[in-house]
Design an enzyme around this catalytic site. Structure first.
Site, mmCIF file in Angstrom:
data_model
loop_
_atom_site.group_PDB
_atom_site.id
_atom_site.type_symbol
_atom_site.label_atom_id
_atom_site.label_comp_id
_atom_site.label_asym_id
_atom_site.label_seq_id
_atom_site.Cartn_x
_atom_site.Cartn_y
_atom_site.Cartn_z
ATOM 1 N N GLU A 59 3.537 8.251 2.264
ATOM 2 C CA GLU A 59 3.723 7.046 3.077
ATOM 3 C C GLU A 59 4.279 7.354 4.463
ATOM 4 O OE1 GLU A 59 7.930 4.947 2.475
ATOM 5 O OE2 GLU A 59 6.713 4.836 0.669
ATOM 6 N N GLU B 3 -10.854 -6.536 -7.876
ATOM 7 C CA GLU B 3 -11.189 -7.757 -8.611
ATOM 8 C C GLU B 3 -12.295 -8.566 -7.947
ATOM 9 O OE1 GLU B 3 -10.227 -8.669 -11.458
ATOM 10 O OE2 GLU B 3 -8.383 -7.565 -11.897
#
Length: 253
Positions: A119, A88
């Site tokens: 992960e 963004e």
């Protein structure tokens, strides 16, 4: 139960909140009410760590004013939120993509599909940072609701070894990755309404803190005039209209 399993079971984000034990027999209206009430606890938890967030942001700004980069890294929901926040900043503040970087365990595929085992790879966290030639002027924000994700821990540990600024963002007190952070932002948002589903309240907490980190950093770097975005990219009709209104409000034209 192994020691690792026992440690995971003790995490606040993994606890079972007995007040939601009848979740599966509630009406839709009742479910919406309890979710809304549960979410309302998040801003209160963040308020408790605002001083740490402030110190972290001031240090990020110092690094970026020296030409440093802001790097997010996480796995699963945490990683996706980091990628979202970084993405963004380009259209909103005209920040080059190489200045704010986000890594997610498992790579781009993990943005749309679960790559859960990724992960657990601490080496991959370090390798991702080595791949961008991380420097001491950079700032790394490790995002992990559990506070113990190996991928994030490996990244923060490597970042410390090169002298980069390190920040952890977790939802558990006394988190493991906090040991590798100059600033440990630990938002104790409590057990989830749906036990262990950290995409809910923990994810909301992380999103709110990331909003603070990126927005305040950009304000301090001079990307705003008053409360207007004056460095946005005009890439569609909505943004063209917004840009005109910003100029009118700023100049009185």
């Amino acid at each position: 139960m192994t020691d690792k399993e026992r440690d995971l079971a003790l995490l606040r984000t993994e606890q079972v909140d007995e007040k939601f034990a009848l979740l599966d027999v509630m009406s839709v209206g009742e479910l919406l009410q309890v979710i809304n009430e549960n979410d309302a606890e998040v801003p209160k938890a963040i308020a408790n760590v605002l001083p740490t967030i402030k110190d972290a942001i001031e240090s990020i700004v110092d690094r970026m004013m020296q030409g440093g980069r802001l790097v997010y890294m996480g796995a699963g929901t945490s990683g996706r939120l980091g990628v979202l926040d970084a993405a963004e900043l380009g259209p909103t503040f005209s920040v080059p993509s190489e200045q704010v970087i986000a890594f997610i365990a498992g790579g781009n595929k993990a943005l749309r599909e679960a790559v859960e085992a990724a992960e657990d790879n601490s080496v991959a966290g370090a390798d991702d940072l080595k791949g961008i030639n991380l420097k001491s002027t950079d700032a790394v924000v490790g995002i992990a609701a559990s506070g113990r994700t190996p991928y994030v821990r490996g990244g923060l540990e490597y970042a410390q070894s090169v002298g980069a600024l390190t920040i952890s963002l977790t939802c558990n007190p006394n988190s493991e990755i906090s040991k590798f952070a100059n600033y440990a932002i630990e938002v104790d948002s409590g057990p989830e309404l749906l036990a262990g589903s950290t995409r809910m309240k923990s994810g909301t907490a992380q999103k709110l803190v990331l909003n603070m980190i990126s927005t305040v950093t950009m304000i301090r770097l001079g990307k705003t005039f008053g409360n207007s975005m004056v460095d946005l990219q005009i890439t569609n009709l909505k943004l063209q209209d917004r840009a005109l209104r910003i100029i009118q409000n700023a100049t009185g034209a």
